[in-house]
Design a protein around this motif. Structure first.
Motif, PDB file in Angstrom:
ATOM      1  N   LYS A   1      -1.072   7.507 -13.991  1.00  0.00           N
ATOM      2  CA  LYS A   1      -1.438   6.092 -14.134  1.00  0.00           C
ATOM      3  C   LYS A   1      -2.367   5.617 -13.026  1.00  0.00           C
ATOM      4  N   ILE A   2      -2.130   6.076 -11.787  1.00  0.00           N
ATOM      5  CA  ILE A   2      -2.986   5.559 -10.711  1.00  0.00           C
ATOM      6  C   ILE A   2      -4.197   6.463 -10.471  1.00  0.00           C
ATOM      7  N   GLY A   3      -4.226   7.599 -11.150  1.00  0.00           N
ATOM      8  CA  GLY A   3      -5.418   8.439 -11.121  1.00  0.00           C
ATOM      9  C   GLY A   3      -5.552   9.361  -9.922  1.00  0.00           C
ATOM     10  N   THR A   4      -4.501   9.461  -9.109  1.00  0.00           N
ATOM     11  CA  THR A   4      -4.539  10.385  -7.971  1.00  0.00           C
ATOM     12  C   THR A   4      -3.100  10.739  -7.583  1.00  0.00           C
ATOM     13  N   ASP A   5      -2.942  11.879  -6.890  1.00  0.00           N
ATOM     14  CA  ASP A   5      -1.585  12.220  -6.452  1.00  0.00           C
ATOM     15  C   ASP A   5      -1.376  11.968  -4.964  1.00  0.00           C
ATOM     16  N   SER A   6      -2.421  11.498  -4.287  1.00  0.00           N
ATOM     17  CA  SER A   6      -2.191  11.119  -2.893  1.00  0.00           C
ATOM     18  C   SER A   6      -3.247  10.125  -2.437  1.00  0.00           C
ATOM     19  N   LEU A   7      -2.824   9.170  -1.637  1.00  0.00           N
ATOM     20  CA  LEU A   7      -3.780   8.231  -1.058  1.00  0.00           C
ATOM     21  C   LEU A   7      -3.262   7.697   0.260  1.00  0.00           C
ATOM     22  N   GLU A   8      -4.203   7.287   1.112  1.00  0.00           N
ATOM     23  CA  GLU A   8      -3.847   6.681   2.394  1.00  0.00           C
ATOM     24  C   GLU A   8      -4.121   5.199   2.290  1.00  0.00           C
ATOM     25  N   ILE A   9      -3.154   4.404   2.661  1.00  0.00           N
ATOM     26  CA  ILE A   9      -3.379   2.955   2.610  1.00  0.00           C
ATOM     27  C   ILE A   9      -2.875   2.319   3.894  1.00  0.00           C
ATOM     28  N   GLU A  10      -3.274   1.082   4.096  1.00  0.00           N
ATOM     29  CA  GLU A  10      -2.785   0.350   5.255  1.00  0.00           C
ATOM     30  C   GLU A  10      -1.307   0.051   5.039  1.00  0.00           C
ATOM     31  N   ASN A  11      -0.538   0.165   6.075  1.00  0.00           N
ATOM     32  CA  ASN A  11       0.905  -0.014   5.953  1.00  0.00           C
ATOM     33  C   ASN A  11       1.266  -1.469   5.660  1.00  0.00           C
ATOM     34  N   PRO A  12       1.867  -1.739   4.479  1.00  0.00           N
ATOM     35  CA  PRO A  12       2.262  -3.123   4.193  1.00  0.00           C
ATOM     36  C   PRO A  12       3.541  -3.520   4.932  1.00  0.00           C
ATOM     37  N   GLY A  13       4.209  -2.584   5.595  1.00  0.00           N
ATOM     38  CA  GLY A  13       5.336  -2.935   6.474  1.00  0.00           C
ATOM     39  C   GLY A  13       6.714  -2.661   5.913  1.00  0.00           C
ATOM     40  N   SER A  14       6.853  -2.823   4.580  1.00  0.00           N
ATOM     41  CA  SER A  14       8.175  -2.567   4.011  1.00  0.00           C
ATOM     42  C   SER A  14       8.015  -2.019   2.595  1.00  0.00           C
ATOM     43  N   SER A  15       9.099  -1.451   2.086  1.00  0.00           N
ATOM     44  CA  SER A  15       9.050  -0.863   0.752  1.00  0.00           C
ATOM     45  C   SER A  15       8.791  -1.913  -0.328  1.00  0.00           C
ATOM     46  N   GLU A  16       9.353  -3.110  -0.130  1.00  0.00           N
ATOM     47  CA  GLU A  16       9.145  -4.158  -1.144  1.00  0.00           C
ATOM     48  C   GLU A  16       7.707  -4.671  -1.122  1.00  0.00           C
ATOM     49  N   ALA A  17       7.148  -4.819   0.070  1.00  0.00           N
ATOM     50  CA  ALA A  17       5.750  -5.248   0.185  1.00  0.00           C
ATOM     51  C   ALA A  17       4.841  -4.200  -0.439  1.00  0.00           C
ATOM     52  N   LEU A  18       5.190  -2.947  -0.248  1.00  0.00           N
ATOM     53  CA  LEU A  18       4.397  -1.868  -0.825  1.00  0.00           C
ATOM     54  C   LEU A  18       4.465  -1.916  -2.348  1.00  0.00           C
ATOM     55  N   ARG A  19       5.666  -2.127  -2.876  1.00  0.00           N
ATOM     56  CA  ARG A  19       5.830  -2.202  -4.325  1.00  0.00           C
ATOM     57  C   ARG A  19       4.990  -3.341  -4.912  1.00  0.00           C
ATOM     58  N   ARG A  20       5.044  -4.497  -4.259  1.00  0.00           N
ATOM     59  CA  ARG A  20       4.254  -5.646  -4.739  1.00  0.00           C
ATOM     60  C   ARG A  20       2.762  -5.336  -4.720  1.00  0.00           C
ATOM     61  N   GLN A  21       2.338  -4.714  -3.630  1.00  0.00           N
ATOM     62  CA  GLN A  21       0.916  -4.378  -3.489  1.00  0.00           C
ATOM     63  C   GLN A  21       0.471  -3.381  -4.572  1.00  0.00           C
ATOM     64  N   LEU A  22       1.328  -2.393  -4.836  1.00  0.00           N
ATOM     65  CA  LEU A  22       0.985  -1.376  -5.840  1.00  0.00           C
ATOM     66  C   LEU A  22       0.893  -1.975  -7.239  1.00  0.00           C
ATOM     67  N   LEU A  23       1.848  -2.869  -7.556  1.00  0.00           N
ATOM     68  CA  LEU A  23       1.858  -3.464  -8.894  1.00  0.00           C
ATOM     69  C   LEU A  23       0.635  -4.356  -9.101  1.00  0.00           C
ATOM     70  N   GLN A  24       0.177  -4.952  -8.001  1.00  0.00           N
ATOM     71  CA  GLN A  24      -1.014  -5.795  -8.080  1.00  0.00           C
ATOM     72  C   GLN A  24      -2.274  -4.932  -8.239  1.00  0.00           C
ATOM     73  N   GLN A  25      -2.318  -3.857  -7.435  1.00  0.00           N
ATOM     74  CA  GLN A  25      -3.495  -2.985  -7.450  1.00  0.00           C
ATOM     75  C   GLN A  25      -3.558  -2.138  -8.732  1.00  0.00           C
ATOM     76  N   PHE A  26      -2.391  -1.736  -9.234  1.00  0.00           N
ATOM     77  CA  PHE A  26      -2.332  -0.887 -10.437  1.00  0.00           C
ATOM     78  C   PHE A  26      -1.413  -1.546 -11.465  1.00  0.00           C
ATOM     79  N   PRO A  27      -1.937  -2.512 -12.236  1.00  0.00           N
ATOM     80  CA  PRO A  27      -1.082  -3.259 -13.171  1.00  0.00           C
ATOM     81  C   PRO A  27      -0.373  -2.354 -14.186  1.00  0.00           C
ATOM     82  N   SER A  28      -0.934  -1.168 -14.439  1.00  0.00           N
ATOM     83  CA  SER A  28      -0.298  -0.276 -15.416  1.00  0.00           C
ATOM     84  C   SER A  28       1.069   0.221 -14.932  1.00  0.00           C
ATOM     85  N   LEU A  29       1.373   0.045 -13.643  1.00  0.00           N
ATOM     86  CA  LEU A  29       2.683   0.479 -13.131  1.00  0.00           C
ATOM     87  C   LEU A  29       3.790  -0.500 -13.506  1.00  0.00           C
TER      88      LEU A  29
END
Lengths: 79, 148
Positions: free
Chosen positions: A16-44
């Motif tokens: 769905k996200i088109g890659t098996d690894s990526l480096e991103i800026e640390n959003p600080g927590s698992s929930e912040a990361l989840r929110r960021q991912l869902l925004q960046q990749f709506p298909s998730l």
């Protein structure tokens, strides 16, 4: 080097996200990361997935620090 | 002397061959305190889906985590049952219908420990190891397998 984390994606999620690894800026927590991912990749939004921090599945919101390995794990289907 | 165990590879590239299974059984002939073996073999089934018939499953995994977790499960099962031996092999890559993709092998003095441990291992492998199967259909469509 700023506050970067390594993300690994597997199975259907990697597709769905088109890659098996990526480096991103640390959003600080698992929930912040989840929110960021869902925004960046709506298909998730329709997928169920868990996260592992340094190869351990997390059960609750967890702080993430720089350099940690975060994995996005769709439901397992081995065997 | 207490044996110290460390994580070992459980993954096999491609199908698990019947010859390997036979050899594995033969390797236990010298372990004469064993009275019973239990073996589970997972085979790729030609499921009929609305989009086509399954012809193969392609397995991928999160290898480092899977090996750590397999080791943890192994230690817990050894602590719970009086086993002599335990072997786990899981395929990676494309495995065709009719081929073997999972081989779990437990041995003990008496049958019940081997059978119960084998059953519990298979359940835990399917539920807890980060492995994913993508079904390849004869219509050349693919879909992600869901464990039931």
């Amino acid at each position: 080097m700023p506050d970067q984390i390594r993300l690994k994606a597997f199975g259907m999620l990697a597709e769905k996200i088109g890659t098996d690894s990526l480096e991103i800026e640390n959003p600080g927590s698992s929930e912040a990361l989840r929110r960021q991912l869902l925004q960046q990749f709506p298909s998730l939004q329709t997928l169920t997935f868990r996260m592992a921090v340094d190869r351990k599945i997390i059960q609750a919101e967890t702080d993430i620090s720089a350099g940690q390995e975060i994995a996005l794990l769709p439901p397992f289907s081995g065997g | 002397m207490e044996k110290v165990r460390s994580p070992k590879n459980i993954f096999v590239q491609g199908p698990i061959l019947p010859e390997k299974i036979a050899q594995s059984i033969a390797n236990h002939a010298t372990k004469t305190d064993i009275g019973g073996h239990s073996i589970f073999l997972g085979q790729i089934r030609a499921d009929e889906k609305p989009e086509g018939k399954v012809i193969a499953i392609e397995y991928t995994c999160y290898e480092e985590m899977a090996l750590e977790k397999a080791f943890e499960i192994r230690e817990e099962i050894f602590a719970k049952y009086p086993l002599t031996c335990m072997h786990i092999y899981h395929s990676l890559g494309e495995i065709k219908v009719g081929e073997i993709c999972l081989f779990v092998f437990t041995s003990s003095k008496h049958r019940k420990a081997a059978m119960q441990a084998c059953d519990e291992l298979v359940e835990r492998i399917k539920a807890e190891l980060p492995i994913w199967g993508k079904e390849i259909l004869d219509s050349s469509a693919t879909q992600w397998k869901v464990n039931t």
